[in-house]
Design a protein around this motif. Structure first.
Motif, PDB file in Angstrom:
ATOM      1  N   GLU A   4       0.843  -1.205   0.000  1.00 30.43           N
ATOM      2  CA  GLU A   4       0.000   0.000   0.000  1.00 30.43           C
ATOM      3  C   GLU A   4       0.875   1.251   0.000  1.00 30.43           C
ATOM      4  O   GLU A   4       0.636   2.192  -0.745  1.00 30.43           O
ATOM      5  CB  GLU A   4      -0.883   0.025   1.257  1.00 30.43           C
ATOM      6  CG  GLU A   4      -2.342  -0.135   1.014  1.00 30.43           C
ATOM      7  CD  GLU A   4      -3.114  -0.052   2.316  1.00 30.43           C
ATOM      8  OE1 GLU A   4      -3.732   1.001   2.549  1.00 30.43           O
ATOM      9  OE2 GLU A   4      -3.068  -1.019   3.082  1.00 30.43           O
ATOM     10  N   GLY A  56      -5.280   4.979  -3.253  1.00 28.81           N
ATOM     11  CA  GLY A  56      -6.154   5.208  -2.107  1.00 28.81           C
ATOM     12  C   GLY A  56      -6.102   6.616  -1.547  1.00 28.81           C
ATOM     13  O   GLY A  56      -6.644   6.887  -0.477  1.00 28.81           O
ATOM     14  N   THR A  59     -10.842   9.794  -3.515  1.00 31.30           N
ATOM     15  CA  THR A  59     -12.046   9.107  -3.978  1.00 31.30           C
ATOM     16  C   THR A  59     -12.859  10.118  -4.768  1.00 31.30           C
ATOM     17  O   THR A  59     -12.704  11.332  -4.582  1.00 31.30           O
ATOM     18  CB  THR A  59     -12.887   8.557  -2.812  1.00 31.30           C
ATOM     19  OG1 THR A  59     -13.181   9.621  -1.904  1.00 31.30           O
ATOM     20  CG2 THR A  59     -12.163   7.440  -2.082  1.00 31.30           C
TER      21      THR A  59
END
Length: 120
Positions: A4, A56, A59
């Motif tokens: 990540e 991530g 959004t």
């Protein structure tokens, strides 16, 4: 977690994407609003947003006809924890080094110690 973080750091490696993230820190914006200050197309900014979204960091929402882009602050918590871990480790190493250097300076007459009257 490491994978990540790799995506996040890779996404932030580009200066345009870092600037977009900085601008989104002030609040949500549309792709068109984000594209305004750049000499690139809306499509180019959209591609940058896809990279940020894949990591991530952002959004995209839907507010009637408006599609705001939102910064996901929780990803920065993950980065901060990772950075803080290594900051503490580095700090501990520097502290140990300072202790060793202090011991060397406090050992009069031994090799490496500063002797009284010696020029440093």
């Amino acid at each position: 977690m490491a994978d990540e973080l790799s995506k996040v750091f890779a996404a932030l490696a580009d200066p345009t994407r870092r600037d977009i993230v900085a601008r989104l820190a002030a609040g949500d914006a549309t792709v068109g609003e984000l594209a305004e200050p750049y000499d690139v197309t809306v499509q180019a900014v959209s591609k940058h947003l896809k990279v940020l979204e894949g990591a991530g960091l952002v959004t995209r929402g839907r507010d009637a006809q408006r599609r705001p882009v939102h910064l996901e602050a929780n990803v920065f918590d993950l980065m901060t924890k990772w950075i803080e871990r290594y900051r503490r480790e580095a700090e501990a190493r520097y502290s140990r080094l300072a202790d060793v250097l202090a011991e060397l300076n406090d050992a009069p007459g031994e090799a490496g110690g500063l002797q009284e009257g010696a020029v440093s």
